[in-house]
Design a protein around this motif. Sequence first.
Motif, PDB file in Angstrom:
ATOM      1  N   SER A 192       0.834  -1.195   0.000  1.00 25.19           N
ATOM      2  CA  SER A 192       0.000   0.000   0.000  1.00 25.19           C
ATOM      3  C   SER A 192       0.869   1.245   0.000  1.00 25.19           C
ATOM      4  N   HIS A 195      -2.930   4.847  -0.735  1.00 20.69           N
ATOM      5  CA  HIS A 195      -4.128   4.997  -1.559  1.00 20.69           C
ATOM      6  C   HIS A 195      -4.396   3.733  -2.374  1.00 20.69           C
ATOM      7  N   THR A 196      -3.375   3.254  -3.070  1.00 17.07           N
ATOM      8  CA  THR A 196      -3.489   2.096  -3.951  1.00 17.07           C
ATOM      9  C   THR A 196      -2.931   0.862  -3.257  1.00 17.07           C
ATOM     10  N   VAL A 197      -3.550  -0.301  -3.508  1.00 13.26           N
ATOM     11  CA  VAL A 197      -3.018  -1.559  -2.969  1.00 13.26           C
ATOM     12  C   VAL A 197      -2.752  -2.528  -4.111  1.00 13.26           C
ATOM     13  N   ILE A 239      -9.081  -7.726  -1.936  1.00 13.32           N
ATOM     14  CA  ILE A 239      -8.765  -6.326  -2.264  1.00 13.32           C
ATOM     15  C   ILE A 239     -10.016  -5.467  -2.138  1.00 13.32           C
ATOM     16  N   ARG A 240     -11.111  -5.958  -2.704  1.00 12.61           N
ATOM     17  CA  ARG A 240     -12.348  -5.161  -2.778  1.00 12.61           C
ATOM     18  C   ARG A 240     -13.035  -5.010  -1.422  1.00 12.61           C
ATOM     19  N   GLU A 244      -8.788  -2.460   0.327  1.00  9.38           N
ATOM     20  CA  GLU A 244      -9.106  -1.095  -0.096  1.00  9.38           C
ATOM     21  C   GLU A 244      -9.962  -0.354   0.918  1.00  9.38           C
ATOM     22  N   ARG A 248      -8.497   3.032   2.715  1.00  9.15           N
ATOM     23  CA  ARG A 248      -9.244   4.283   2.522  1.00  9.15           C
ATOM     24  C   ARG A 248      -9.746   4.855   3.843  1.00  9.15           C
TER      25      ARG A 248
END
Length: 415
Positions: A192, A195-197, A239-240, A244, A248
Amino acid sequence: MRILVIGSGAREHAIITALLSEAAPHEITAAPGNAGIAEVVETVALDATRGDVVADYAVDNDIELVIIGPEAPLVAGVADAVRRRGIAVFGPGGAAAQLEGSKTFAKRVMDDAGVPTGRAVRAGTLAEVVSALDALGAPYVVKADGLAAGKGVIVTDDRAAALAHAEHYLQQGGVLVEEFLAGQEVSLFLLSDGHTVLPLSPAQDYKRIGDGDTGPNTGGMGAYSPLPWAPEGFVDEVIRTVAEPTVRQLDREGTPFIGLLYCGLIVTEKGIRVIEFNARFGDPETQVVLPRLVTPLSELLFAASTGQLAGRPHPAFSADVAVTVVLASEGYPELPITGRALTGLNEAAAVEGVTIAHAATARTIDGFVATGGRVLSVVATGTDFAQARERAYEAIGRIGLEGGQYRTDIAARVV
């Protein structure tokens, strides 16, 4: 790059081995490292839990990337101190590292982010523990709220044992009494940048000391990767629904998570649930994930540390499999006997596909000795699990350690 790796265990040895395997000739220093690490890179003795000490060393030695392996320096805020000096750091700041440092904090973040997990009750007194055990029922799951070196969890049908475990850790702070979740456990590492993983390959580790998952919990006695039985779309779902939302949520709270999000998961009849989060690479799973990584590790860690994961493809892995078996001292995990000689390490490393990651060893004029509970990890790769297991056990069979113990069933079920 000039890279500083913080830590002294097999996890850090595995990270360094992966960095050294790259085409780029990195200049690597480990602090404090261990005897096995000192065979391959420079080591320096410094207090890795003091941010000012680590930051000063990094500045004075033109370090371009600091990789923080263990949880204690992360929770102590070492990453914050280094980051303030303008140096790229792979590891979350102290506030975000509370995902591992406080299970109460982690549960709160999961609840706020809508992450699927089991029910939990925080208890600060034995009376509250008794009430929670009655409410949630057996099997009983009791966890120390803070850091406990992988030994703060008990899962048992024995109510008295659950109470004794809680009473011990209540002396150090609160405990969590959790709902028991049944299913296959999975470890998934996700990079991470706040923001992005991006995911690495899943692994499964073995927590209990004895074959057939018997005996007390440990820091981990072995692992394998990948997981041929994992449900289709498993990584994308994690991830979903887990990674994430968690990243976040922490970003919204002003504590961005930059580093390695370790998701300890269980696949239940009702779907994926989070058992725990860690804020760093896991041990011994790192030892089986990184040998299969094709994408250069340094590129991934630097990109995560500098906010540049967006748009990058998922890391690539080889088709090979990996198995690791941990050699532990007699008496581990309760009272390990240390100071005993290790023999046969060169013979073990000569087995095809095998590397050795030192965890708790020291060098004497006569050779290596064991200095802790988990002494080393024998890591083997192969074209299939039968070959990797055969290589791992052939190698560990060549190592001598009086009273040494290891599990003989690592990855047996996938073979």
